[in-house]
Write a protein that holds these residues in place. Structure first.
Motif, PDB file in Angstrom:
ATOM      1  N   ARG A 217      48.134  21.576  39.589  1.00  0.00           N
ATOM      2  CA  ARG A 217      47.235  21.441  38.443  1.00  0.00           C
ATOM      3  C   ARG A 217      45.817  21.830  38.826  1.00  0.00           C
ATOM      4  NH1 ARG A 217      46.771  15.661  35.530  1.00  0.00           N
ATOM      5  NH2 ARG A 217      49.005  16.068  35.263  1.00  0.00           N
ATOM      6  N   LEU A 218      45.449  21.577  40.100  1.00  0.00           N
ATOM      7  CA  LEU A 218      44.089  21.820  40.567  1.00  0.00           C
ATOM      8  C   LEU A 218      44.143  22.383  41.980  1.00  0.00           C
ATOM      9  CD1 LEU A 218      40.945  21.379  40.528  1.00  0.00           C
ATOM     10  CD2 LEU A 218      41.405  19.069  41.382  1.00  0.00           C
ATOM     11  N   LEU A 219      43.367  23.439  42.215  1.00  0.00           N
ATOM     12  CA  LEU A 219      43.195  24.003  43.547  1.00  0.00           C
ATOM     13  C   LEU A 219      41.743  23.772  43.958  1.00  0.00           C
ATOM     14  CD1 LEU A 219      45.029  27.427  43.039  1.00  0.00           C
ATOM     15  CD2 LEU A 219      45.976  25.294  43.963  1.00  0.00           C
ATOM     16  N   VAL A 220      41.539  22.953  44.981  1.00  0.00           N
ATOM     17  CA  VAL A 220      40.197  22.670  45.474  1.00  0.00           C
ATOM     18  C   VAL A 220      39.920  23.590  46.654  1.00  0.00           C
ATOM     19  CG1 VAL A 220      38.624  20.919  46.356  1.00  0.00           C
ATOM     20  CG2 VAL A 220      40.408  20.266  44.741  1.00  0.00           C
ATOM     21  N   CYS A 221      38.947  24.465  46.514  1.00  0.00           N
ATOM     22  CA  CYS A 221      38.649  25.471  47.542  1.00  0.00           C
ATOM     23  C   CYS A 221      37.501  24.984  48.427  1.00  0.00           C
ATOM     24  CB  CYS A 221      38.277  26.793  46.889  1.00  0.00           C
ATOM     25  SG  CYS A 221      39.592  27.460  45.841  1.00  0.00           S
ATOM     26  N   VAL A 222      37.527  25.403  49.698  1.00  0.00           N
ATOM     27  CA  VAL A 222      36.540  24.910  50.653  1.00  0.00           C
ATOM     28  C   VAL A 222      35.212  25.650  50.581  1.00  0.00           C
ATOM     29  CG1 VAL A 222      38.303  24.076  52.251  1.00  0.00           C
ATOM     30  CG2 VAL A 222      37.427  26.412  52.491  1.00  0.00           C
ATOM     31  N   SER A 223      35.152  26.742  49.836  1.00  0.00           N
ATOM     32  CA  SER A 223      33.904  27.491  49.682  1.00  0.00           C
ATOM     33  C   SER A 223      33.933  28.241  48.358  1.00  0.00           C
ATOM     34  CB  SER A 223      33.715  28.490  50.835  1.00  0.00           C
ATOM     35  OG  SER A 223      34.725  29.493  50.800  1.00  0.00           O
ATOM     36  N   LYS A 224      32.742  28.630  47.903  1.00  0.00           N
ATOM     37  CA  LYS A 224      32.676  29.432  46.681  1.00  0.00           C
ATOM     38  C   LYS A 224      33.356  30.787  46.910  1.00  0.00           C
ATOM     39  CE  LYS A 224      29.488  31.267  43.215  1.00  0.00           C
ATOM     40  NZ  LYS A 224      30.052  32.642  43.261  1.00  0.00           N
ATOM     41  N   TYR A 225      33.196  31.322  48.116  1.00  0.00           N
ATOM     42  CA  TYR A 225      33.849  32.597  48.435  1.00  0.00           C
ATOM     43  C   TYR A 225      35.361  32.481  48.275  1.00  0.00           C
ATOM     44  CZ  TYR A 225      35.884  36.293  51.307  1.00  0.00           C
ATOM     45  OH  TYR A 225      36.642  37.336  51.750  1.00  0.00           O
ATOM     46  N   THR A 226      35.944  31.425  48.839  1.00  0.00           N
ATOM     47  CA  THR A 226      37.392  31.227  48.711  1.00  0.00           C
ATOM     48  C   THR A 226      37.782  31.015  47.256  1.00  0.00           C
ATOM     49  OG1 THR A 226      37.627  30.360  50.951  1.00  0.00           O
ATOM     50  CG2 THR A 226      39.322  29.732  49.372  1.00  0.00           C
ATOM     51  N   ALA A 227      36.978  30.252  46.506  1.00  0.00           N
ATOM     52  CA  ALA A 227      37.279  30.020  45.092  1.00  0.00           C
ATOM     53  C   ALA A 227      37.296  31.334  44.316  1.00  0.00           C
ATOM     54  CB  ALA A 227      36.259  29.054  44.494  1.00  0.00           C
ATOM     55  N   ASP A 228      36.343  32.189  44.582  1.00  0.00           N
ATOM     56  CA  ASP A 228      36.309  33.488  43.893  1.00  0.00           C
ATOM     57  C   ASP A 228      37.544  34.320  44.226  1.00  0.00           C
ATOM     58  OD1 ASP A 228      33.904  32.837  42.756  1.00  0.00           O
ATOM     59  OD2 ASP A 228      32.685  33.933  44.216  1.00  0.00           O
ATOM     60  N   ARG A 229      37.952  34.307  45.494  1.00  0.00           N
ATOM     61  CA  ARG A 229      39.141  35.067  45.883  1.00  0.00           C
ATOM     62  C   ARG A 229      40.404  34.484  45.245  1.00  0.00           C
ATOM     63  NH1 ARG A 229      38.843  38.967  45.617  1.00  0.00           N
ATOM     64  NH2 ARG A 229      40.806  39.329  46.704  1.00  0.00           N
ATOM     65  N   VAL A 230      40.477  33.161  45.169  1.00  0.00           N
ATOM     66  CA  VAL A 230      41.644  32.514  44.552  1.00  0.00           C
ATOM     67  C   VAL A 230      41.719  32.860  43.069  1.00  0.00           C
ATOM     68  CG1 VAL A 230      42.624  30.276  43.880  1.00  0.00           C
ATOM     69  CG2 VAL A 230      41.840  30.644  46.230  1.00  0.00           C
ATOM     70  N   LYS A 231      40.593  32.827  42.374  1.00  0.00           N
ATOM     71  CA  LYS A 231      40.583  33.164  40.948  1.00  0.00           C
ATOM     72  C   LYS A 231      41.022  34.605  40.719  1.00  0.00           C
ATOM     73  CE  LYS A 231      36.829  29.976  39.690  1.00  0.00           C
ATOM     74  NZ  LYS A 231      35.419  29.892  39.236  1.00  0.00           N
ATOM     75  N   CYS A 232      40.507  35.518  41.540  1.00  0.00           N
ATOM     76  CA  CYS A 232      40.898  36.926  41.389  1.00  0.00           C
ATOM     77  C   CYS A 232      42.389  37.112  41.641  1.00  0.00           C
ATOM     78  CB  CYS A 232      40.089  37.791  42.356  1.00  0.00           C
ATOM     79  SG  CYS A 232      38.348  37.968  41.920  1.00  0.00           S
ATOM     80  N   HIS A 233      42.896  36.458  42.673  1.00  0.00           N
ATOM     81  CA  HIS A 233      44.316  36.587  42.989  1.00  0.00           C
ATOM     82  C   HIS A 233      45.183  35.967  41.899  1.00  0.00           C
ATOM     83  CE1 HIS A 233      47.906  36.967  45.449  1.00  0.00           C
ATOM     84  NE2 HIS A 233      48.161  35.689  45.253  1.00  0.00           N
ATOM     85  N   ALA A 234      44.742  34.833  41.362  1.00  0.00           N
ATOM     86  CA  ALA A 234      45.505  34.168  40.311  1.00  0.00           C
ATOM     87  C   ALA A 234      45.581  35.043  39.060  1.00  0.00           C
ATOM     88  CB  ALA A 234      44.891  32.810  39.989  1.00  0.00           C
ATOM     89  N   LYS A 235      44.466  35.656  38.699  1.00  0.00           N
ATOM     90  CA  LYS A 235      44.460  36.519  37.520  1.00  0.00           C
ATOM     91  C   LYS A 235      45.339  37.746  37.730  1.00  0.00           C
ATOM     92  CE  LYS A 235      39.892  35.068  35.888  1.00  0.00           C
ATOM     93  NZ  LYS A 235      38.473  35.458  35.708  1.00  0.00           N
ATOM     94  N   ALA A 236      45.299  38.297  38.946  1.00  0.00           N
ATOM     95  CA  ALA A 236      46.116  39.472  39.240  1.00  0.00           C
ATOM     96  C   ALA A 236      47.605  39.144  39.261  1.00  0.00           C
ATOM     97  CB  ALA A 236      45.695  40.064  40.582  1.00  0.00           C
ATOM     98  N   SER A 237      47.935  37.869  39.475  1.00  0.00           N
ATOM     99  CA  SER A 237      49.344  37.464  39.529  1.00  0.00           C
ATOM    100  C   SER A 237      49.978  37.392  38.151  1.00  0.00           C
ATOM    101  CB  SER A 237      49.470  36.099  40.227  1.00  0.00           C
ATOM    102  OG  SER A 237      48.983  36.178  41.552  1.00  0.00           O
ATOM    103  N   LEU A 239      49.853  34.996  35.789  1.00  0.00           N
ATOM    104  CA  LEU A 239      50.460  33.708  35.436  1.00  0.00           C
ATOM    105  C   LEU A 239      50.221  33.380  33.968  1.00  0.00           C
ATOM    106  CD1 LEU A 239      49.417  31.595  38.552  1.00  0.00           C
ATOM    107  CD2 LEU A 239      51.639  32.617  38.089  1.00  0.00           C
ATOM    108  N   ARG A 240      51.190  32.708  33.372  1.00  0.00           N
ATOM    109  CA  ARG A 240      51.034  32.279  31.981  1.00  0.00           C
ATOM    110  C   ARG A 240      49.996  31.162  31.872  1.00  0.00           C
ATOM    111  NH1 ARG A 240      52.874  28.230  29.022  1.00  0.00           N
ATOM    112  NH2 ARG A 240      54.117  27.444  30.776  1.00  0.00           N
ATOM    113  N   LEU A 241      50.025  30.235  32.832  1.00  0.00           N
ATOM    114  CA  LEU A 241      49.094  29.113  32.837  1.00  0.00           C
ATOM    115  C   LEU A 241      48.522  28.972  34.241  1.00  0.00           C
ATOM    116  CD1 LEU A 241      47.843  26.765  31.248  1.00  0.00           C
ATOM    117  CD2 LEU A 241      49.756  25.339  32.023  1.00  0.00           C
ATOM    118  N   MET A 242      47.218  29.142  34.377  1.00  0.00           N
ATOM    119  CA  MET A 242      46.591  29.091  35.695  1.00  0.00           C
ATOM    120  C   MET A 242      46.098  27.687  36.002  1.00  0.00           C
ATOM    121  SD  MET A 242      44.403  32.643  35.670  1.00  0.00           S
ATOM    122  CE  MET A 242      43.273  31.932  36.861  1.00  0.00           C
ATOM    123  N   PRO A 243      46.204  27.246  37.272  1.00  0.00           N
ATOM    124  CA  PRO A 243      45.610  25.951  37.637  1.00  0.00           C
ATOM    125  C   PRO A 243      44.089  26.039  37.607  1.00  0.00           C
ATOM    126  CG  PRO A 243      46.398  27.094  39.580  1.00  0.00           C
ATOM    127  CD  PRO A 243      46.844  27.908  38.404  1.00  0.00           C
TER     128      PRO A 243
END
Length: 496
Positions: A217-237, A239-243
């Motif tokens: 339900r929630l992905l807690v990232c250790v840095s803003k850089y990691t959060a940005d990379r996770v968001k980009c990867h999630a969108k590219a995947s 998914l119907r519903l993103m965490p």
């Protein structure tokens, strides 16, 4: 009423030896969860079948001693016999309520054999003996009573460790989790930079990340850089519903831990000055650049060039490093490798070093760089974005592969004491440490805010950025630091 559960699988599998990197972050999280008084917290592990098991009282007592560093560890004991070391390792394993993981096997085998690079016949035989003991112990262990599975509790919010994410993604248990899941995202390096890891590890990481995106339900990232990379990867995947994605920067935690044991903060004058780089010895950490710098500067600076102390465990793909050392034996008196140190020994290195270097090619956070600032130690960092976050924009930044730039910066640090003093003053006056409790409270605030929104409107789908007013207080924030959860968020969690 929702109950928060924390997965303690990683420290149990890591075992009683000094945590580094991801294990240090998750150990700190569990340590603070054990001390948390604002609301009830439960603890569990995920077994090899992918099922959760709540910890009983005896297991909780062991966990407290484990995360507080109060258990015997397979380090030190220089000069003791092989049999004495073997007895110590087997005693450590016998007391553990669960089998330690493969990293403990490797550390213990290195302790037994004296092989820091984890190679050779003696090391392999020691590792085999340890794993045979684990098999015998598992076979003789009495059946564990069923304590319940938080993963199947609809009224539970469960933090899953990186070790359990790996287990669940690989096993794909029949029973899908019914609780709300949140995890820590340390980086996406094996996806973004597969050249820095082995193919097997990269494939497993891709699978684990896909599982988190589908189940958390929630992905807690250790840095803003990691959060940005996770968001980009999630969108590219697609998914119907993103965490939801949030940030909780973990700080460093080493100094806070050794301070509880009364370690002196006064710098000790050593026989020879040294420069410190603390990280796993592997290709991504870019140790080869430092060897090239020291090789160039040695004839120029002579005795003014401090010893380069490379402190960390040997990882993978370091052949270029060892080949360079073999080709340039003159470096042997000026480059030192240190492995398997206690937390106190590591803290003393941070305290006594002249300055530090951190030329890593890419990082999810940069724990070693943050540890430097915690000890007031200036550090020259690479231009990896997360390292600027970890050092709060306060330290000199250099291109990761620019040998000339690193030579110039190291030369200045070695010959200009006024500059080093200015950097130390900058740390003392502007650096804001992130404490363990603040890190854990920030995570709790993120979970509380998302759960409150979901409870108020289960059908709502909100963007991660929309959570900011609910989670963060109104105070200003230094670049790269974790923000404190607001009183509202803490109250929401206590009511949940």
């Amino acid at each position: 009423m929702k109950t928060l559960y924390i997965d303690a699988s990683l420290p149990f599998r890591w075992g009683p030896h000094p945590p580094v990197g991801i294990p240090r972050v998750e150990t700190a999280l569990i340590r603070q969860a054990l001390r948390w008084k604002a609301s009830p917290v439960g603890f569990f592990i995920v077994d090899k079948w992918g099922q959760g098991q709540r910890l009983d009282e005896a297991e909780l007592r062991y966990l407290r001693r484990l995360v507080n560093g109060d258990l015997p560890q397979p380090i030190g004991d220089e000069g003791s016999s092989y049999l004495a070391r073997l007895w110590k390792v087997l005693s450590i394993m016998r007391e553990a309520p669960f089998a330690c993981g493969r990293e403990f096997d490797r550390v213990a085998a290195g302790f037994l054999s004296g092989c820091e690079k984890r190679r050779g016949v003696k090391f392999q035989l020691s590792k085999t003996a340890i794993r045979l003991f684990k098999i015998v112990k598992s076979a003789l262990r009495p059946s564990r009573l069923d304590t319940g599975d938080p993963l199947q509790d609809e009224n539970a919010l469960c933090f899953l460790s990186s070790a359990s994410v790996h287990e669940l993604a690989a096993r794909k248990p029949m029973a899908k989790a019914r609780c709300g899941i949140f995890t820590l995202m340390h980086d996406l390096i094996p996806i973004d930079f597969p050249q820095y890891v082995g193919p097997h590890h990269a494939r497993g990481f891709v699978r684990n990340t896909a599982w988190q995106l589908e189940n958390a339900r929630l992905l807690v990232c250790v840095s803003k850089y990691t959060a940005d990379r996770v968001k980009c990867h999630a969108k590219a995947s697609g998914l119907r519903l993103m965490p939801q994605v949030a940030v909780a920067s973990p700080g460093a935690f080493l100094r806070e831990g050794v301070a509880d044991r009364g370690m002196s903060t006064e710098r000790r004058k050593r026989e020879r000055k040294f420069v410190l780089y603390c990280s796993t010895i592997e290709i991504r950490k870019n140790h080869i650049l430092l060897l090239k710098v020291w090789h160039r500067l040695l004839p120029l600076l002579g005795e003014r060039l401090p010893t380069l102390t490379l402190c960390g465990r040997w990882g993978w793909m370091y052949e270029e490093l060892t080949a360079f050392m073999a080709e340039h034996p003159e470096l042997n008196d000026h480059v030192q490798f240190r492995s398997n140190l206690s937390d106190r020994e590591l803290a003393e290195l941070y305290r006594d070093a002249e300055f530090s270097v951190y030329p890593s090619a890419v990082e999810g956070w940069g724990l070693g760089a943050a540890e430097c600032l915690d000890f007031g130690l200036p550090v020259l960092i690479s231009d990896a974005p997360s390292l600027t976050e970890a050092t709060q924009g306060l330290m000199p930044t250099l291109p990761a592969n620019d040998v000339e730039a690193w030579c110039a910066a190291v030369t200045r640090a070695c010959t200009d004491p006024v500059w080093l003093a200015e950097l130390r003053h900058t740390i003392a006056t502007r650096y804001r440490p992130i404490r363990e409790r603040e890190f854990f409270a920030t995570m709790v605030g993120h979970v509380a805010a998302i759960d409150a929104v979901a409870e108020a409107n289960p059908a709502a789908e909100i963007a991660s950025d929309d959570l900011a007013p609910r989670i963060y207080g109104p105070h200003p924030v230094v670049a790269g630091q974790a923000r404190q959860p607001s009183v509202l968020a803490a109250d929401v969690f206590r009511r949940a």
